[in-house]
Design an enzyme around this catalytic site. Structure first.
Site, PDB file in Angstrom:
ATOM      1  N   GLU A 282     -72.292 118.783 -39.452  1.00 55.37           N
ATOM      2  CA  GLU A 282     -72.861 118.217 -38.203  1.00 55.37           C
ATOM      3  C   GLU A 282     -74.419 118.815 -38.106  1.00 55.37           C
ATOM      4  O   GLU A 282     -75.252 118.013 -37.627  1.00 55.37           O
ATOM      5  CB  GLU A 282     -72.119 118.908 -36.991  1.00 55.37           C
ATOM      6  CG  GLU A 282     -70.811 118.208 -36.971  1.00 55.37           C
ATOM      7  CD  GLU A 282     -71.059 116.676 -36.563  1.00 55.37           C
ATOM      8  OE1 GLU A 282     -71.880 116.298 -35.805  1.00 55.37           O
ATOM      9  OE2 GLU A 282     -70.338 115.897 -36.920  1.00 55.37           O
TER      10      GLU A 282
ATOM     11  N   GLU B 133     -80.299 115.806 -33.412  1.00 59.87           N
ATOM     12  CA  GLU B 133     -79.909 114.682 -33.769  1.00 59.87           C
ATOM     13  C   GLU B 133     -81.224 113.875 -34.406  1.00 59.87           C
ATOM     14  O   GLU B 133     -82.381 113.931 -33.856  1.00 59.87           O
ATOM     15  CB  GLU B 133     -79.383 113.789 -33.151  1.00 59.87           C
ATOM     16  CG  GLU B 133     -78.809 112.481 -33.449  1.00 59.87           C
ATOM     17  CD  GLU B 133     -77.986 111.702 -32.240  1.00 59.87           C
ATOM     18  OE1 GLU B 133     -77.746 110.642 -32.607  1.00 59.87           O
ATOM     19  OE2 GLU B 133     -78.000 112.250 -31.355  1.00 59.87           O
TER      20      GLU B 133
ATOM     21  N   ASN C  11     -70.954 116.342 -21.575  1.00 63.69           N
ATOM     22  CA  ASN C  11     -70.705 117.556 -22.647  1.00 63.69           C
ATOM     23  C   ASN C  11     -71.867 118.632 -22.097  1.00 63.69           C
ATOM     24  O   ASN C  11     -71.383 119.865 -22.284  1.00 63.69           O
ATOM     25  CB  ASN C  11     -70.855 117.252 -23.980  1.00 63.69           C
ATOM     26  CG  ASN C  11     -69.575 116.405 -24.608  1.00 63.69           C
ATOM     27  OD1 ASN C  11     -68.308 116.994 -24.118  1.00 63.69           O
ATOM     28  ND2 ASN C  11     -69.650 115.446 -25.418  1.00 63.69           N
TER      29      ASN C  11
END
Length: 163
Positions: free
Chosen positions: A32, A41, A88
């Site tokens: 990840e 990201e 989240n």
């Protein structure tokens, strides 16, 4: 161990993650975070808006709890587990006593990202996986699109040799 790898591994071990589970946890966060090289990201405002914002991606935005224009960019993937979405960030904030909703960039800091990754693992992955040697099942709990499955499995085999 690289410094970020060491940081997340220490937090995981202190939380009780060990053995095969630790190998799988490390394999997943390694993938990840692009081998512990990225805490954010890849993309920009336009990319995040098209992937996660209610105006451009209403279904995904709804799943992530992104309710306001700009949430896609504000709550894009960060940290070792690439936490994504207003919901989240809110849940991690409440669980860890941090203000990630107003300061989402904190999720990129290795010491905080490690705590978020362990929280995510313990609340989202662990309850759904029966066998931590099953990279497919673990990956599905983290990335339902199953992106990078082979890399995750290779990482798992590497870490398994170390534990």
């Amino acid at each position: 161990n690289t410094m970020p790898e060491h940081a997340v591994q220490n937090v995981a071990v202190r939380s009780g993650i060990k053995g095969v589970e630790l190998a799988q946890f490390m394999a997943q966060v390694r993938h990840e975070s692009a081998d512990f090289s990225r805490m954010k990201e890849i993309g920009g405002a336009k990319y995040y808006a098209h992937r996660y914002d209610p105006r451009h991606a209403p279904k995904t935005a709804r799943i992530l709890g992104n309710t306001h224009p700009g949430d896609g960019e504000r709550y894009h993937g960060r940290g070792f587990i690439q936490i994504t979405g207003r919901d989240n960030y809110r849940m991690a904030s409440e669980a860890l006593g941090l203000d990630l909703l107003n300061r989402p960039e904190l999720a990129s800091k290795p010491e905080i990202a490690a705590k978020i990754a362990v929280w995510y693992w313990n609340t989202r992955v662990k309850p759904t996986v029966k066998n931590f040697a099953d990279t497919t099942a673990v990956t599905k709990a983290i990335n339902p699109a199953m992106r990078g499955l082979q890399d995750r499995h290779e990482n798992f085999k590497d870490y398994l040799r170390l534990v």
